[in-house]
Scaffold this motif. Structure first.
Motif, PDB file in Angstrom:
ATOM      1  N   GLY A 155      41.901  62.622 108.255  1.00 26.44           N
ATOM      2  CA  GLY A 155      41.704  62.630 109.686  1.00 26.44           C
ATOM      3  C   GLY A 155      42.970  62.237 110.426  1.00 26.44           C
ATOM      4  O   GLY A 155      44.074  62.230 109.866  1.00 26.44           O
ATOM      5  N   HIS A 196      43.799  59.292 111.847  1.00 28.37           N
ATOM      6  CA  HIS A 196      44.062  57.875 112.071  1.00 28.37           C
ATOM      7  C   HIS A 196      44.598  57.136 110.855  1.00 28.37           C
ATOM      8  O   HIS A 196      44.553  55.905 110.816  1.00 28.37           O
ATOM      9  N   TRP A 245      38.027  59.427 105.821  1.00 21.85           N
ATOM     10  CA  TRP A 245      38.214  59.299 107.260  1.00 21.85           C
ATOM     11  C   TRP A 245      38.247  60.642 107.967  1.00 21.85           C
ATOM     12  O   TRP A 245      38.004  60.716 109.172  1.00 21.85           O
ATOM     13  N   LEU A 266      35.166  62.668 110.364  1.00 21.43           N
ATOM     14  CA  LEU A 266      35.019  62.776 111.812  1.00 21.43           C
ATOM     15  C   LEU A 266      36.245  63.448 112.400  1.00 21.43           C
ATOM     16  O   LEU A 266      37.373  63.200 111.972  1.00 21.43           O
ATOM     17  N   ASP A 267      36.033  64.291 113.404  1.00 22.20           N
ATOM     18  CA  ASP A 267      37.156  64.976 114.036  1.00 22.20           C
ATOM     19  C   ASP A 267      37.780  64.088 115.115  1.00 22.20           C
ATOM     20  O   ASP A 267      37.450  62.903 115.249  1.00 22.20           O
ATOM     21  N   ASP A 268      38.672  64.650 115.897  1.00 27.65           N
ATOM     22  CA  ASP A 268      39.382  63.868 116.922  1.00 27.65           C
ATOM     23  C   ASP A 268      38.449  63.318 118.001  1.00 27.65           C
ATOM     24  O   ASP A 268      38.825  62.426 118.759  1.00 27.65           O
ATOM     25  N   ASP A 274      35.446  62.064 117.209  1.00 26.45           N
ATOM     26  CA  ASP A 274      34.516  61.202 116.479  1.00 26.45           C
ATOM     27  C   ASP A 274      33.154  61.849 116.249  1.00 26.45           C
ATOM     28  O   ASP A 274      32.118  61.171 116.202  1.00 26.45           O
ATOM     29  N   THR A 275      33.143  63.155 116.118  1.00 25.21           N
ATOM     30  CA  THR A 275      31.945  63.876 115.715  1.00 25.21           C
ATOM     31  C   THR A 275      32.204  64.480 114.333  1.00 25.21           C
ATOM     32  O   THR A 275      33.361  64.703 113.950  1.00 25.21           O
ATOM     33  N   GLY A 292      37.070  51.069 108.586  1.00 21.51           N
ATOM     34  CA  GLY A 292      36.994  52.514 108.776  1.00 21.51           C
ATOM     35  C   GLY A 292      35.822  53.124 108.040  1.00 21.51           C
ATOM     36  O   GLY A 292      35.107  53.988 108.578  1.00 21.51           O
ATOM     37  N   ARG A 311      32.589  52.288 109.864  1.00 18.85           N
ATOM     38  CA  ARG A 311      32.453  53.055 111.111  1.00 18.85           C
ATOM     39  C   ARG A 311      31.940  54.468 110.821  1.00 18.85           C
ATOM     40  O   ARG A 311      31.051  54.977 111.519  1.00 18.85           O
ATOM     41  N   ILE A 312      32.481  55.103 109.773  1.00 17.78           N
ATOM     42  CA  ILE A 312      32.097  56.484 109.485  1.00 17.78           C
ATOM     43  C   ILE A 312      30.715  56.537 108.848  1.00 17.78           C
ATOM     44  O   ILE A 312      29.911  57.435 109.146  1.00 17.78           O
ATOM     45  N   ALA A 346      28.436  56.382 111.668  1.00 13.99           N
ATOM     46  CA  ALA A 346      28.433  57.613 112.466  1.00 13.99           C
ATOM     47  C   ALA A 346      27.650  58.726 111.775  1.00 13.99           C
ATOM     48  O   ALA A 346      26.944  59.502 112.432  1.00 13.99           O
TER      49      ALA A 346
END
Length: 300
Positions: free
Chosen positions: A95, A97, A133, A136-138, A140-141, A178, A181-182, A185
């Protein structure tokens, strides 16, 4: 997988820019296995100190196979196969980040003619940043909006544990944050499975713990012979084969990782399997015995 701090240790100015070999978006290799069309796609690359290849080994005089003893370029290879209406991706890159020079998967998918919304399944070897990571795309989907996401039950439990921060050095806390978070999501779309079974028809997960506690690899079964998608069970195209006893700094359980490497190498050589390693130059190859150790023979 080295942390940002580890990458900077041992040399003040390691270049991490996209000019590193393999950093461009590309299809690294292709192959066929029966009805499957296999593509190995680049998520870019980064450089790390040679010292990351082994703990407690004097590497300053050891040539890493590239003709030099300086920083080692580590490529990131994402495996994808297409069969009928299935499009299956193994791991999904870094990703936007993680590190400069990485995060090229979306462009490589475009180069391969694979639309993100056509991906039906994503199978994870483990949940380190360069493998997870990119889920998720830029915005955050989810990068693959129509996919089922599958990961090891033990791996998810490890990274989700609130006490993980006490089990990791401080410079790895970002890995846990990280991952959590994912995982949050993806929610219920992230399925939990165990090794030792078929996660999809013709795709079996097998236990390769050590690099992380829940690391798994995958066997693509076919009458033409097996293909192993190994993630980070093997992490270097020379050291992991010639010196499976070495203990890379990125392995969580060093002793178990050594045992896993030996078992994977022996099985791959005995079964004449094609192997795909996330960090192996050339993408697809075979394991050959070389004296008391092994060597990686990239497909030509």
């Amino acid at each position: 997988m080295p942390s940002r701090r580890e990458i900077m240790l041992g040399g003040a100015a390691i270049a991490l820019a996209g000019s590193a070999p393999g950093a461009i978006a590309q299809v690294v290799a292709t192959a066929r296995q029966g009805q499957r069309a296999i593509s190995v796609l680049s998520d870019g690359s980064f450089e790390m100190p040679l010292s990351m290849l082994a703990r407690d080994v004097a590497l300053d005089a050891i040539v890493s196979g590239t003709g030099r003893t300086g920083p080692v370029t580590s490529v990131l290879n994402v495996t994808c196969f297409r069969q009928g209406d299935q499009v299956v991706v193994f791991d999904c890159g870094s990703g936007a980040h993680f590190l400069p020079g990485t995060g090229k998967l979306a462009a490589s998918l475009e180069a391969a003619g694979i639309a993100p919304d056509s991906v039906t399944h994503v199978l994870f070897t483990h949940l380190h940043p360069d493998h997870f990571w990119g889920a998720l795309d830029d915005f955050d989907t989810p990068l693959f909006p129509n996919a089922r996401w599958l990961a090891s039950r033990r791996e998810i439990a490890f990274w989700s544990d609130p006490a993980i921060y006490q089990r990791l050095p401080e410079d790895r806390h970002a890995f846990a944050a990280g991952a959590q978070r994912i995982i949050k999501a993806l929610g219920d779309t992230l399925e939990q499975h165990d090794p030792g079974s078929d996660w999809l028809p013709g795709v079996a997960a097998f236990d390769t713990a050590g690099h992380t506690p829940g690391h798994v690899s995958f066997e693509l079964k076919d009458a033409d012979g097996p293909v192993f998608v190994l993630g980070d069970a093997l992490t270097h195209p020379v050291a992991s084969f010639a010196h499976p006893e070495w203990r890379p700094a990125s392995d969580f359980d060093a002793d178990r990782a050594v045992a896993t490497r030996r078992a994977v190498l022996e099985r791959a050589a005995a079964e004449q399997a094609q192997v795909i390693g996330y960090h192996l130059d050339g993408g697809i190859g075979r394991v050959e015995r070389a004296g008391t150790a092994y060597r990686f023979a990239p497909a030509r």
